[in-house]
Design a protein around this motif. Structure first.
Motif, PDB file in Angstrom:
ATOM      1  N   GLN A   1       0.831  -1.201   0.000  1.00 16.49           N
ATOM      2  CA  GLN A   1       0.000   0.000   0.000  1.00 16.49           C
ATOM      3  C   GLN A   1       0.870   1.256   0.000  1.00 16.49           C
ATOM      4  OE1 GLN A   1      -2.675   0.190   3.331  1.00 16.49           O
ATOM      5  NE2 GLN A   1      -3.627   2.083   2.634  1.00 16.49           N
ATOM      6  N   ASP A   2       1.902   1.264   0.822  1.00 15.12           N
ATOM      7  CA  ASP A   2       2.794   2.427   0.875  1.00 15.12           C
ATOM      8  C   ASP A   2       3.497   2.648  -0.455  1.00 15.12           C
ATOM      9  OD1 ASP A   2       2.072   2.783   3.508  1.00 15.12           O
ATOM     10  OD2 ASP A   2       3.917   1.923   4.335  1.00 15.12           O
ATOM     11  N   LEU A   3       3.980   1.573  -1.053  1.00 10.10           N
ATOM     12  CA  LEU A   3       4.653   1.696  -2.347  1.00 10.10           C
ATOM     13  C   LEU A   3       3.695   2.185  -3.427  1.00 10.10           C
ATOM     14  CD1 LEU A   3       6.895  -1.496  -2.307  1.00 10.10           C
ATOM     15  CD2 LEU A   3       7.681   0.875  -2.222  1.00 10.10           C
ATOM     16  N   GLN A   4       2.459   1.707  -3.387  1.00 14.30           N
ATOM     17  CA  GLN A   4       1.475   2.148  -4.373  1.00 14.30           C
ATOM     18  C   GLN A   4       1.186   3.639  -4.216  1.00 14.30           C
ATOM     19  OE1 GLN A   4       0.272   0.286  -7.003  1.00 14.30           O
ATOM     20  NE2 GLN A   4      -0.306   2.351  -7.618  1.00 14.30           N
ATOM     21  N   GLN A   5       1.136   4.117  -2.973  1.00 15.69           N
ATOM     22  CA  GLN A   5       0.924   5.552  -2.743  1.00 15.69           C
ATOM     23  C   GLN A   5       2.084   6.361  -3.316  1.00 15.69           C
ATOM     24  OE1 GLN A   5       0.298   5.829   1.506  1.00 15.69           O
ATOM     25  NE2 GLN A   5      -1.927   5.742   1.267  1.00 15.69           N
ATOM     26  N   MET A   6       3.295   5.847  -3.172  1.00 17.11           N
ATOM     27  CA  MET A   6       4.462   6.552  -3.729  1.00 17.11           C
ATOM     28  C   MET A   6       4.393   6.596  -5.251  1.00 17.11           C
ATOM     29  SD  MET A   6       7.712   5.411  -1.453  1.00 17.11           S
ATOM     30  CE  MET A   6       7.220   4.170  -0.276  1.00 17.11           C
ATOM     31  N   VAL A   7       4.045   5.472  -5.865  1.00  9.49           N
ATOM     32  CA  VAL A   7       3.928   5.420  -7.323  1.00  9.49           C
ATOM     33  C   VAL A   7       2.831   6.368  -7.786  1.00  9.49           C
ATOM     34  CG1 VAL A   7       3.289   3.942  -9.279  1.00  9.49           C
ATOM     35  CG2 VAL A   7       4.870   3.085  -7.519  1.00  9.49           C
ATOM     36  N   ASP A   8       1.705   6.392  -7.100  1.00 11.81           N
ATOM     37  CA  ASP A   8       0.613   7.299  -7.458  1.00 11.81           C
ATOM     38  C   ASP A   8       1.060   8.753  -7.376  1.00 11.81           C
ATOM     39  OD1 ASP A   8      -1.006   5.084  -7.815  1.00 11.81           O
ATOM     40  OD2 ASP A   8      -2.048   5.307  -5.891  1.00 11.81           O
ATOM     41  N   TRP A   9       1.825   9.079  -6.355  1.00  6.43           N
ATOM     42  CA  TRP A   9       2.301  10.456  -6.191  1.00  6.43           C
ATOM     43  C   TRP A   9       3.235  10.832  -7.334  1.00  6.43           C
ATOM     44  CZ3 TRP A   9       7.044  12.817  -5.464  1.00  6.43           C
ATOM     45  CH2 TRP A   9       6.998  14.152  -5.063  1.00  6.43           C
ATOM     46  N   VAL A  10       4.125   9.922  -7.696  1.00  6.07           N
ATOM     47  CA  VAL A  10       5.053  10.197  -8.799  1.00  6.07           C
ATOM     48  C   VAL A  10       4.279  10.324 -10.109  1.00  6.07           C
ATOM     49  CG1 VAL A  10       6.974   9.251 -10.143  1.00  6.07           C
ATOM     50  CG2 VAL A  10       7.041   9.152  -7.643  1.00  6.07           C
ATOM     51  N   GLU A  11       3.249   9.533 -10.290  1.00  7.25           N
ATOM     52  CA  GLU A  11       2.435   9.611 -11.503  1.00  7.25           C
ATOM     53  C   GLU A  11       1.780  10.983 -11.653  1.00  7.25           C
ATOM     54  OE1 GLU A  11       1.872   7.624 -14.188  1.00  7.25           O
ATOM     55  OE2 GLU A  11       3.520   6.407 -13.402  1.00  7.25           O
ATOM     56  N   LYS A  12       1.474  11.649 -10.549  1.00  3.28           N
ATOM     57  CA  LYS A  12       0.872  12.996 -10.619  1.00  3.28           C
ATOM     58  C   LYS A  12       1.816  13.968 -11.316  1.00  3.28           C
ATOM     59  CE  LYS A  12      -2.228  12.778  -6.753  1.00  3.28           C
ATOM     60  NZ  LYS A  12      -3.284  13.675  -6.383  1.00  3.28           N
ATOM     61  N   LEU A  13       3.109  13.701 -11.278  1.00  3.94           N
ATOM     62  CA  LEU A  13       4.068  14.574 -11.954  1.00  3.94           C
ATOM     63  C   LEU A  13       3.840  14.589 -13.461  1.00  3.94           C
ATOM     64  CD1 LEU A  13       7.318  13.717  -9.966  1.00  3.94           C
ATOM     65  CD2 LEU A  13       5.851  15.724  -9.700  1.00  3.94           C
ATOM     66  N   ASN A  14       3.273  13.522 -13.992  1.00  2.00           N
ATOM     67  CA  ASN A  14       2.971  13.484 -15.430  1.00  2.00           C
ATOM     68  C   ASN A  14       1.911  14.507 -15.812  1.00  2.00           C
ATOM     69  OD1 ASN A  14       4.797  11.436 -16.079  1.00  2.00           O
ATOM     70  ND2 ASN A  14       3.327   9.846 -15.499  1.00  2.00           N
ATOM     71  N   GLU A  15       1.145  15.004 -14.852  1.00  2.00           N
ATOM     72  CA  GLU A  15       0.098  15.986 -15.125  1.00  2.00           C
ATOM     73  C   GLU A  15       0.656  17.405 -15.247  1.00  2.00           C
ATOM     74  OE1 GLU A  15      -2.820  15.587 -12.019  1.00  2.00           O
ATOM     75  OE2 GLU A  15      -2.953  13.414 -12.290  1.00  2.00           O
ATOM     76  N   VAL A  16       1.886  17.601 -14.829  1.00  3.25           N
ATOM     77  CA  VAL A  16       2.478  18.935 -14.836  1.00  3.25           C
ATOM     78  C   VAL A  16       3.027  19.245 -16.230  1.00  3.25           C
ATOM     79  CG1 VAL A  16       4.294  20.381 -13.830  1.00  3.25           C
ATOM     80  CG2 VAL A  16       3.081  18.731 -12.397  1.00  3.25           C
ATOM     81  N   ASN A  17       2.697  20.424 -16.741  1.00  3.82           N
ATOM     82  CA  ASN A  17       3.208  20.852 -18.042  1.00  3.82           C
ATOM     83  C   ASN A  17       4.658  21.308 -17.881  1.00  3.82           C
ATOM     84  OD1 ASN A  17       3.760  21.866 -20.532  1.00  3.82           O
ATOM     85  ND2 ASN A  17       2.191  23.457 -20.492  1.00  3.82           N
ATOM     86  N   THR A  18       5.567  20.579 -18.484  1.00  8.54           N
ATOM     87  CA  THR A  18       6.990  20.919 -18.373  1.00  8.54           C
ATOM     88  C   THR A  18       7.578  21.361 -19.703  1.00  8.54           C
ATOM     89  OG1 THR A  18       7.567  18.597 -18.713  1.00  8.54           O
ATOM     90  CG2 THR A  18       7.369  19.343 -16.436  1.00  8.54           C
TER      91      THR A  18
END
Length: 72
Positions: A6-23
């Motif tokens: 569960q903790d690892l999945q939360q970390m992966v989900d958080w990192v995936e949110k970075l894909n939403e940022v326009n860079t």
């Protein structure tokens, strides 16, 4: 194990949110600081004699400091 998954999945989900940022147009960073290392030229200098180096060492032999064993 379930908690770790569960903790690892939360970390992966958080990192995936970075894909939403326009860079677009943002230069990649190699580090988080703009400071540069200041290098100096290596120069041979005098060193302390062994008897002075080992003078205050609690334990030593003729070449090395002796320390307690920390790994079994």
């Amino acid at each position: 194990e379930k908690q770790m998954i569960q903790d690892l999945q939360q970390m992966v989900d958080w990192v995936e949110k970075l894909n939403e940022v326009n860079t677009d147009g943002v230069e990649p960073l190699t580090n988080m600081s703009y400071e540069l290392n200041t290098y100096r030229e290596d120069k041979e200098t005098s060193h302390l004699p062994r008897n002075k180096v080992f003078k205050n060492a609690p334990k030593h032999n003729s070449e090395y400091f002796r320390v307690p064993k920390v790994i079994k």
